[in-house]
Design a protein around this motif. Structure first.
Motif, PDB file in Angstrom:
ATOM      1  N   ALA A   1      -0.332  17.339   4.180  1.00  0.00           N
ATOM      2  CA  ALA A   1      -1.443  17.483   3.247  1.00  0.00           C
ATOM      3  C   ALA A   1      -2.627  16.639   3.702  1.00  0.00           C
ATOM      4  CB  ALA A   1      -1.004  17.051   1.851  1.00  0.00           C
ATOM      5  N   PRO A   2      -3.864  17.042   3.356  1.00  0.00           N
ATOM      6  CA  PRO A   2      -5.032  16.235   3.723  1.00  0.00           C
ATOM      7  C   PRO A   2      -4.951  14.803   3.203  1.00  0.00           C
ATOM      8  CG  PRO A   2      -5.706  18.420   2.981  1.00  0.00           C
ATOM      9  CD  PRO A   2      -4.242  18.324   2.710  1.00  0.00           C
ATOM     10  N   SER A   3      -4.312  14.617   2.041  1.00  0.00           N
ATOM     11  CA  SER A   3      -4.199  13.263   1.498  1.00  0.00           C
ATOM     12  C   SER A   3      -3.377  12.362   2.422  1.00  0.00           C
ATOM     13  CB  SER A   3      -3.558  13.311   0.111  1.00  0.00           C
ATOM     14  OG  SER A   3      -2.264  13.901   0.167  1.00  0.00           O
ATOM     15  N   ALA A   4      -2.350  12.921   3.063  1.00  0.00           N
ATOM     16  CA  ALA A   4      -1.537  12.127   3.996  1.00  0.00           C
ATOM     17  C   ALA A   4      -2.349  11.731   5.221  1.00  0.00           C
ATOM     18  CB  ALA A   4      -0.295  12.915   4.407  1.00  0.00           C
ATOM     19  N   VAL A   5      -3.163  12.669   5.724  1.00  0.00           N
ATOM     20  CA  VAL A   5      -4.011  12.359   6.878  1.00  0.00           C
ATOM     21  C   VAL A   5      -5.046  11.303   6.509  1.00  0.00           C
ATOM     22  CG1 VAL A   5      -5.588  13.325   8.586  1.00  0.00           C
ATOM     23  CG2 VAL A   5      -3.638  14.673   7.783  1.00  0.00           C
ATOM     24  N   ALA A   6      -5.607  11.408   5.308  1.00  0.00           N
ATOM     25  CA  ALA A   6      -6.592  10.420   4.855  1.00  0.00           C
ATOM     26  C   ALA A   6      -5.936   9.036   4.719  1.00  0.00           C
ATOM     27  CB  ALA A   6      -7.191  10.855   3.531  1.00  0.00           C
ATOM     28  N   PHE A   7      -4.722   9.010   4.205  1.00  0.00           N
ATOM     29  CA  PHE A   7      -4.006   7.732   4.085  1.00  0.00           C
ATOM     30  C   PHE A   7      -3.780   7.123   5.460  1.00  0.00           C
ATOM     31  CE2 PHE A   7       0.083   5.608   2.281  1.00  0.00           C
ATOM     32  CZ  PHE A   7      -0.596   4.406   2.178  1.00  0.00           C
ATOM     33  N   ALA A   8      -3.389   7.950   6.441  1.00  0.00           N
ATOM     34  CA  ALA A   8      -3.165   7.457   7.801  1.00  0.00           C
ATOM     35  C   ALA A   8      -4.465   6.941   8.415  1.00  0.00           C
ATOM     36  CB  ALA A   8      -2.568   8.558   8.668  1.00  0.00           C
ATOM     37  N   ALA A   9      -5.577   7.633   8.148  1.00  0.00           N
ATOM     38  CA  ALA A   9      -6.863   7.175   8.666  1.00  0.00           C
ATOM     39  C   ALA A   9      -7.254   5.835   8.038  1.00  0.00           C
ATOM     40  CB  ALA A   9      -7.943   8.221   8.394  1.00  0.00           C
ATOM     41  N   GLY A  10      -7.016   5.690   6.733  1.00  0.00           N
ATOM     42  CA  GLY A  10      -7.293   4.413   6.080  1.00  0.00           C
ATOM     43  C   GLY A  10      -6.430   3.305   6.646  1.00  0.00           C
ATOM     44  N   GLN A  11      -5.178   3.619   6.964  1.00  0.00           N
ATOM     45  CA  GLN A  11      -4.285   2.638   7.580  1.00  0.00           C
ATOM     46  C   GLN A  11      -4.843   2.154   8.912  1.00  0.00           C
ATOM     47  OE1 GLN A  11       0.391   2.946   8.195  1.00  0.00           O
ATOM     48  NE2 GLN A  11      -0.668   4.161   9.723  1.00  0.00           N
TER      49      GLN A  11
ATOM     50  N   ALA B   1       0.833  -1.208   0.000  1.00  0.00           N
ATOM     51  CA  ALA B   1       0.000   0.000   0.000  1.00  0.00           C
ATOM     52  C   ALA B   1       0.864   1.254   0.000  1.00  0.00           C
ATOM     53  CB  ALA B   1      -0.928  -0.006   1.208  1.00  0.00           C
ATOM     54  N   TYR B   2       2.038   1.170   0.632  1.00  0.00           N
ATOM     55  CA  TYR B   2       2.918   2.335   0.672  1.00  0.00           C
ATOM     56  C   TYR B   2       3.569   2.591  -0.687  1.00  0.00           C
ATOM     57  CZ  TYR B   2       2.300   1.686   5.664  1.00  0.00           C
ATOM     58  OH  TYR B   2       1.748   1.548   6.905  1.00  0.00           O
ATOM     59  N   VAL B   3       3.621   1.551  -1.526  1.00  0.00           N
ATOM     60  CA  VAL B   3       4.136   1.758  -2.886  1.00  0.00           C
ATOM     61  C   VAL B   3       3.108   2.529  -3.702  1.00  0.00           C
ATOM     62  CG1 VAL B   3       4.944   0.607  -4.975  1.00  0.00           C
ATOM     63  CG2 VAL B   3       5.525  -0.334  -2.732  1.00  0.00           C
ATOM     64  N   LEU B   4       1.843   2.090  -3.627  1.00  0.00           N
ATOM     65  CA  LEU B   4       0.797   2.789  -4.378  1.00  0.00           C
ATOM     66  C   LEU B   4       0.535   4.184  -3.826  1.00  0.00           C
ATOM     67  CD1 LEU B   4      -1.826  -0.059  -4.932  1.00  0.00           C
ATOM     68  CD2 LEU B   4      -0.330   0.967  -6.632  1.00  0.00           C
ATOM     69  N   GLY B   5       0.688   4.347  -2.519  1.00  0.00           N
ATOM     70  CA  GLY B   5       0.392   5.651  -1.916  1.00  0.00           C
ATOM     71  C   GLY B   5       1.624   6.454  -1.582  1.00  0.00           C
ATOM     72  N   ALA B   6       2.730   6.205  -2.280  1.00  0.00           N
ATOM     73  CA  ALA B   6       3.991   6.875  -1.938  1.00  0.00           C
ATOM     74  C   ALA B   6       3.893   8.392  -2.094  1.00  0.00           C
ATOM     75  CB  ALA B   6       5.119   6.336  -2.810  1.00  0.00           C
ATOM     76  N   ARG B   7       3.056   8.851  -3.017  1.00  0.00           N
ATOM     77  CA  ARG B   7       2.960  10.302  -3.240  1.00  0.00           C
ATOM     78  C   ARG B   7       2.109  10.996  -2.178  1.00  0.00           C
ATOM     79  NH1 ARG B   7       1.731  10.463  -9.801  1.00  0.00           N
ATOM     80  NH2 ARG B   7       3.617   9.337 -10.473  1.00  0.00           N
ATOM     81  N   LEU B   8       1.251  10.257  -1.490  1.00  0.00           N
ATOM     82  CA  LEU B   8       0.300  10.892  -0.577  1.00  0.00           C
ATOM     83  C   LEU B   8       0.974  11.586   0.597  1.00  0.00           C
ATOM     84  CD1 LEU B   8      -2.523   8.200  -0.594  1.00  0.00           C
ATOM     85  CD2 LEU B   8      -2.375  10.315  -1.914  1.00  0.00           C
ATOM     86  N   PRO B   9       1.974  10.980   1.254  1.00  0.00           N
ATOM     87  CA  PRO B   9       2.616  11.696   2.353  1.00  0.00           C
ATOM     88  C   PRO B   9       3.755  12.601   1.901  1.00  0.00           C
ATOM     89  CG  PRO B   9       3.467   9.480   2.267  1.00  0.00           C
ATOM     90  CD  PRO B   9       2.445   9.580   1.180  1.00  0.00           C
ATOM     91  N   ALA B  10       3.952  12.738   0.603  1.00  0.00           N
ATOM     92  CA  ALA B  10       5.072  13.544   0.103  1.00  0.00           C
ATOM     93  C   ALA B  10       4.908  14.998   0.518  1.00  0.00           C
ATOM     94  CB  ALA B  10       5.162  13.430  -1.406  1.00  0.00           C
ATOM     95  N   GLY B  11       6.021  15.669   0.596  1.00  0.00           N
ATOM     96  CA  GLY B  11       6.003  17.074   0.980  1.00  0.00           C
ATOM     97  C   GLY B  11       7.354  17.481   1.508  1.00  0.00           C
ATOM     98  N   PRO B  12       7.464  18.696   2.037  1.00  0.00           N
ATOM     99  CA  PRO B  12       8.743  19.142   2.589  1.00  0.00           C
ATOM    100  C   PRO B  12       9.168  18.263   3.758  1.00  0.00           C
ATOM    101  CG  PRO B  12       6.959  20.610   3.243  1.00  0.00           C
ATOM    102  CD  PRO B  12       6.399  19.698   2.215  1.00  0.00           C
ATOM    103  N   ARG B  13      10.467  18.117   3.925  1.00  0.00           N
ATOM    104  CA  ARG B  13      10.997  17.276   4.990  1.00  0.00           C
ATOM    105  C   ARG B  13      11.023  18.046   6.302  1.00  0.00           C
ATOM    106  NH1 ARG B  13      13.474  12.493   3.423  1.00  0.00           N
ATOM    107  NH2 ARG B  13      13.559  12.214   1.160  1.00  0.00           N
ATOM    108  N   GLY B  14      10.687  17.323   7.379  1.00  0.00           N
ATOM    109  CA  GLY B  14      10.664  17.925   8.700  1.00  0.00           C
ATOM    110  C   GLY B  14      12.014  17.857   9.379  1.00  0.00           C
ATOM    111  N   ASP B  15      11.984  17.999  10.718  1.00  0.00           N
ATOM    112  CA  ASP B  15      13.228  18.042  11.485  1.00  0.00           C
ATOM    113  C   ASP B  15      14.009  16.743  11.415  1.00  0.00           C
ATOM    114  OD1 ASP B  15      12.573  20.599  12.213  1.00  0.00           O
ATOM    115  OD2 ASP B  15      11.615  19.998  14.110  1.00  0.00           O
ATOM    116  N   LEU B  16      13.309  15.608  11.288  1.00  0.00           N
ATOM    117  CA  LEU B  16      13.972  14.317  11.284  1.00  0.00           C
ATOM    118  C   LEU B  16      14.371  13.859   9.892  1.00  0.00           C
ATOM    119  CD1 LEU B  16      11.776  12.429  13.899  1.00  0.00           C
ATOM    120  CD2 LEU B  16      13.952  13.613  14.252  1.00  0.00           C
ATOM    121  N   GLY B  17      14.166  14.697   8.888  1.00  0.00           N
ATOM    122  CA  GLY B  17      14.534  14.321   7.537  1.00  0.00           C
ATOM    123  C   GLY B  17      13.471  13.533   6.807  1.00  0.00           C
TER     124      GLY B  17
END
Length: 478
Positions: free
Chosen positions: A197-207, A116-132
């Motif tokens: 992004a909202p898509s990342a939150v939605a992916f986490a909720a689906g998880q 699922a993380y392969v198909l949804g790899a773009r959903l959590p994409a975005g700028p990198r935080g403090d941990l990289g």
């Protein structure tokens, strides 16, 4: 049949002579009545457990048999009756016999959600935080950790009801616990999704929803149905690794498999809403009994995540969501489960064939070492294959491989101790190791792989010592 003819070791038997007019020896009478059991006992504590299960109090034992308590009486019986193990007419019952294909199926089901993380790899994409890591990844990790913790405790409680023979109560437990866990997991992901992004939150909720529904199916033995629901998503992910799919295809496959898993889970437990609850006053498993299992899920889940993300957290840029270590560990859970069954089965065989506690301990330690070595060979092969086949991953160096194998020792010995009910100790070890890894991350350790090697090595040494000490006792296998 004497022990000289069977070749089994014997404990010197006390020989007493009494005149024909003397009253019968009550200990001798008890020894005759329990002869079959006492003769096959490996340790006096086994006999003491049977005496106590018969309801004999220490006061009754003092009055009837003239010894201080059940342990003293057990030692007397153990000394009087020679060790012997008569061959049964038919193979003894072995509740731990399990087929390898069924365990491999469960391992496959554990691993397929990773696609699922392969198909949804773009959903959590975005700028990198403090941990990289991309900011959306934090929501996924937090939701996953909460889900593993909650569902480990939930599955233990449901299995406890099944062990009591109340399948309806197990379904009610899952019907209530799985949706609550999914909701709390989604809220946990939302709480840490700062700037995601909202898509990342939605992916986490689906998880979170998937974790609850899949736990329901696995507890109720519906692995094949779960595999069928995940197959389209996994197939799409494999195609994506070779050639990109059209834009809507990935989310469609993700939602389709998620919906199928949720519907299958609801179908399994929906009847529980119409069934009567337990009778008033009926005892059930305590809620607090599931807490150590939840903590074990938290500690082991955190260690697996650190193994998967170690290189990214160290500043190396490659895929954070499909590291070879995580792929190898999840795929290895099937063989790990089968080897656990093998160990439990060999323990029962050792009870029948060993004549002394020392012989049984040596047999158990040797069997445990063989099972652990077999698991590490499987894990090593899976780790090397995943590193070779998975795109955009670094080479599996000797240090990374050592990290993986030591973590494998921690997880396998932890699962073994958990299967014997010694979950509190392994939960403490895994949570302490996860805390040490977290502190190393927060303090920006100069060598994350070296820190992981130290943490995993210490945890593996502690748990191996506990396994040798605890499971070498015959009473642990009864």
């Amino acid at each position: 049949m004497s022990n000289e003819t069977t070749g089994l070791p014997t404990v010197p038997r006390q020989r007493t002579t009494s005149p024909s007019w003397a009253a019968p020896d009550p200990v001798a009478q008890l020894a005759d009545r329990l002869d079959d059991f006492v003769s096959s006992a490996v340790h006096p504590d086994e006999i003491a457990a049977v005496l106590e299960s018969d309801g004999l109090s220490d006061e009754q034992i003092r009055e009837r048999y003239g010894v201080h308590n059940s342990f003293a009486l057990a030692e007397e019986l153990y000394a009087r009756v020679p060790r012997r193990h008569p061959d049964p007419g038919e193979p003894p019952h072995d509740p731990w016999r399990a087929g390898l294909p069924a365990c491999l199926l469960r391992g496959l089901v554990f691993a397929l959600p990773g696609f699922a993380y392969v198909l949804g790899a773009r959903l959590p994409a975005g700028p990198r935080g403090d941990l990289g890591l991309p900011v959306g990844t934090a929501a996924l990790l937090a939701g996953a950790l909460f889900g593993w913790t909650w569902n480990q405790g939930l599955s233990h409680r449901a299995y406890a009801w099944l062990g009591l023979g109340d399948r309806a109560a197990a379904r009610r437990c899952l019907l209530l616990g799985a949706p609550v866990g999914a909701l709390l997991g989604a809220l946990t992901a939302l709480a840490v999704a700062d700037g995601a992004a909202p898509s990342a939150v939605a992916f986490a909720a689906g998880q979170s929803c998937y974790l609850g529904a899949s736990t329901t199916l696995l507890v109720l033995g519906r692995e094949r149905a779960l595999l069928a629901a995940l197959a389209p998503m996994a197939a799409g992910a494999l195609v994506t690794m070779v050639h990109p799919l059209p834009e809507p295809a990935g989310p469609t496959l993700l939602l389709g498999s998620l919906a199928a898993v949720i519907l299958l889970g609801l179908r399994e437990v929906s009847s529980a809403a119409k069934e009567p609850g337990p009778r008033s006053g009926r005892g059930g498993p305590r809620l607090t009994a599931s807490l150590p299992y939840a903590l074990f899920g938290l500690g082991s889940g955190a260690l697996v995540l650190y193994a998967a993300l170690g290189d990214v957290l160290a500043g190396e840029r490659h895929s954070a969501l499909a590291a070879p270590a995580a792929v190898a560990l999840t795929l290895s859970m099937g063989p790990a489960e089968w080897l656990l069954y093998r160990f439990r089965s060999a323990g029962l065989a050792g009870l029948r064939s060993s004549g002394t506690p020392g012989t049984f301990r040596r047999t158990t330690v040797r069997t445990g070492a063989e099972c652990l070595a077999a698991y590490l060979c499987v894990l090593c092969g899976l780790g090397l294959a995943a590193a070779a086949l998975w795109p955009d991953t670094p080479a599996l160096t000797a240090v990374r491989l050592a990290d993986l194998l030591l973590l494998g020792v921690v997880l396998w010995t932890g699962l073994l101790l958990q299967s014997f009910g010694a979950v509190l100790g392994t939960a403490a070890v895994c949570c302490t190791a996860a805390l040490a890894q977290t502190l190393a991350l927060l303090t920006h350790a100069t060598d994350p792989h070296g820190a992981a090697l130290t943490v995993y090595g210490a945890a593996a040494a502690v748990q191996t010592a506990v396994v040798c000490t605890l499971l070498g006792r015959a009473t642990a296998h009864r």
